[in-house]
Write a protein that holds these residues in place. Structure first.
Motif, PDB file in Angstrom:
ATOM      1  N   ALA A 179     175.329 -40.784  97.503  1.00  7.56           N
ATOM      2  CA  ALA A 179     174.482 -41.808  96.884  1.00  7.56           C
ATOM      3  C   ALA A 179     173.241 -42.065  97.730  1.00  7.56           C
ATOM      4  O   ALA A 179     172.135 -42.265  97.199  1.00  7.56           O
ATOM      5  CB  ALA A 179     175.281 -43.096  96.692  1.00  7.56           C
ATOM      6  N   LEU A 205     172.820 -39.565  90.143  1.00  7.41           N
ATOM      7  CA  LEU A 205     172.961 -40.902  89.556  1.00  7.41           C
ATOM      8  C   LEU A 205     171.779 -41.242  88.661  1.00  7.41           C
ATOM      9  O   LEU A 205     171.179 -42.307  88.755  1.00  7.41           O
ATOM     10  CB  LEU A 205     173.113 -41.949  90.671  1.00  7.41           C
ATOM     11  CG  LEU A 205     174.408 -41.778  91.478  1.00  7.41           C
ATOM     12  CD1 LEU A 205     174.337 -42.560  92.787  1.00  7.41           C
ATOM     13  CD2 LEU A 205     175.609 -42.223  90.652  1.00  7.41           C
ATOM     14  N   VAL A 255     176.554 -35.656  94.040  1.00  8.94           N
ATOM     15  CA  VAL A 255     176.293 -36.993  93.506  1.00  8.94           C
ATOM     16  C   VAL A 255     174.911 -37.024  92.868  1.00  8.94           C
ATOM     17  O   VAL A 255     173.904 -36.883  93.556  1.00  8.94           O
ATOM     18  CB  VAL A 255     176.403 -38.073  94.604  1.00  8.94           C
ATOM     19  CG1 VAL A 255     176.109 -39.452  94.028  1.00  8.94           C
ATOM     20  CG2 VAL A 255     177.792 -38.042  95.247  1.00  8.94           C
ATOM     21  N   LEU A 297     179.763 -46.420  95.197  1.00  3.58           N
ATOM     22  CA  LEU A 297     178.537 -46.607  94.419  1.00  3.58           C
ATOM     23  C   LEU A 297     178.074 -48.055  94.450  1.00  3.58           C
ATOM     24  O   LEU A 297     176.877 -48.341  94.591  1.00  3.58           O
ATOM     25  CB  LEU A 297     178.756 -46.149  92.979  1.00  3.58           C
ATOM     26  CG  LEU A 297     179.050 -44.661  92.772  1.00  3.58           C
ATOM     27  CD1 LEU A 297     179.232 -44.354  91.287  1.00  3.58           C
ATOM     28  CD2 LEU A 297     177.941 -43.802  93.362  1.00  3.58           C
TER      29      LEU A 297
END
Length: 245
Positions: free
Chosen positions: A232, A101, A99, A177
């Protein structure tokens, strides 16, 4: 026989980069959006390979084949830290995810609005960034990001169920998310792979459904949600030291 995912490292472009290899063995197939092995077809393995930020090779398929074992499989790339991969399981479904982001984005963006995902990546210590409009200071460093998800289901699934499973993976990813406080449905470069055994004589019919309220779709959703939610959290706290799995 499906083995556990194995984390390895290689020296490339002056950087120590990680690769996560999951070998399912013969008799498996997968549906994937990955650049190598995309679509629906046989898959004895799935590979998630880290590349340098600002990756510029124009032959990603050949690059992945250099790193992959022989035979058919699925290969995906990411500039996110593969060392920080996450795992989750639910009722026989297993998931690994990486992950990153850097630029969460909404799937339905207004036409003509510049996509921040296409902005140049600048890592800390690589020199000054261009000044922002109406701002006398430099732009903050931007780190790479992609969400790559690999799912292994222990039962044979029909083509339609595999397509539905990809939808379920995406919905569960987005839920995770949003719950983690990120504004977006993912990133513009996310990839997914769902692997399952081929139908074997005497083992009954293929599973016909993969939606979030079907037996196996619900397990996929919970496992993906847990792995992405943890990923996350790790992204939000990425200055903390990693723990080798």
């Amino acid at each position: 026989m499906k083995a556990a995912p194995v984390l390895g490292h290689r020296d490339e472009d002056g950087a120590l980069l990680a690769c996560l290899l999951w070998e399912f063995g013969p008799g498996w197939r997968a549906i994937s959006s990955a650049v190598l092995g995309g679509g629906i077809g046989p898959a004895a393995w799935a590979l998630n390979a880290q590349v340098v930020a600002g990756y510029a090779r124009m032959d990603p398929v050949e690059h992945l084949l250099e790193l992959a074992p022989p035979g058919p499989g699925v290969g995906m790339l990411t500039a996110a830290s593969v060392d920080r991969f996450t795992r989750a399981a639910d009722g026989g479904v297993e998931v690994v995810a990486t992950v990153g982001l850097r630029v969460p984005t909404w799937a339905a963006a207004p036409e003509g609005v510049p996509d921040p995902e296409l902005a140049p990546i600048r890592l800390p210590g690589t020199g000054p960034a261009p000044a922002r409009p109406h701002d006398s200071g430099p732009a903050p460093a931007r780190l790479p990001g992609t969400v790559n998800i690999i799912v292994a289901v222990p039962v044979a699934m029909s083509d339609a169920a595999l397509v539905n499973a990809v939808m379920t993976v995406t919905e569960a990813k987005t839920q995770a998310l949003l719950e983690a406080g990120f504004s977006g449905t993912g990133t513009a470069s996310d990839a997914v792979c769902v692997a399952a055994p081929e139908r074997r004589p005497g083992h009954g019919p293929q599973e016909p459904f993969g939606g979030p309220r079907s037996t196996w779709g619900a397990r996929i959703a919970r496992a993906v949600h847990a792995a992405v939610r943890e990923g996350a959290h790790l992204w939000s706290n990425r200055d903390a030291p990693t723990t080798q799995r």
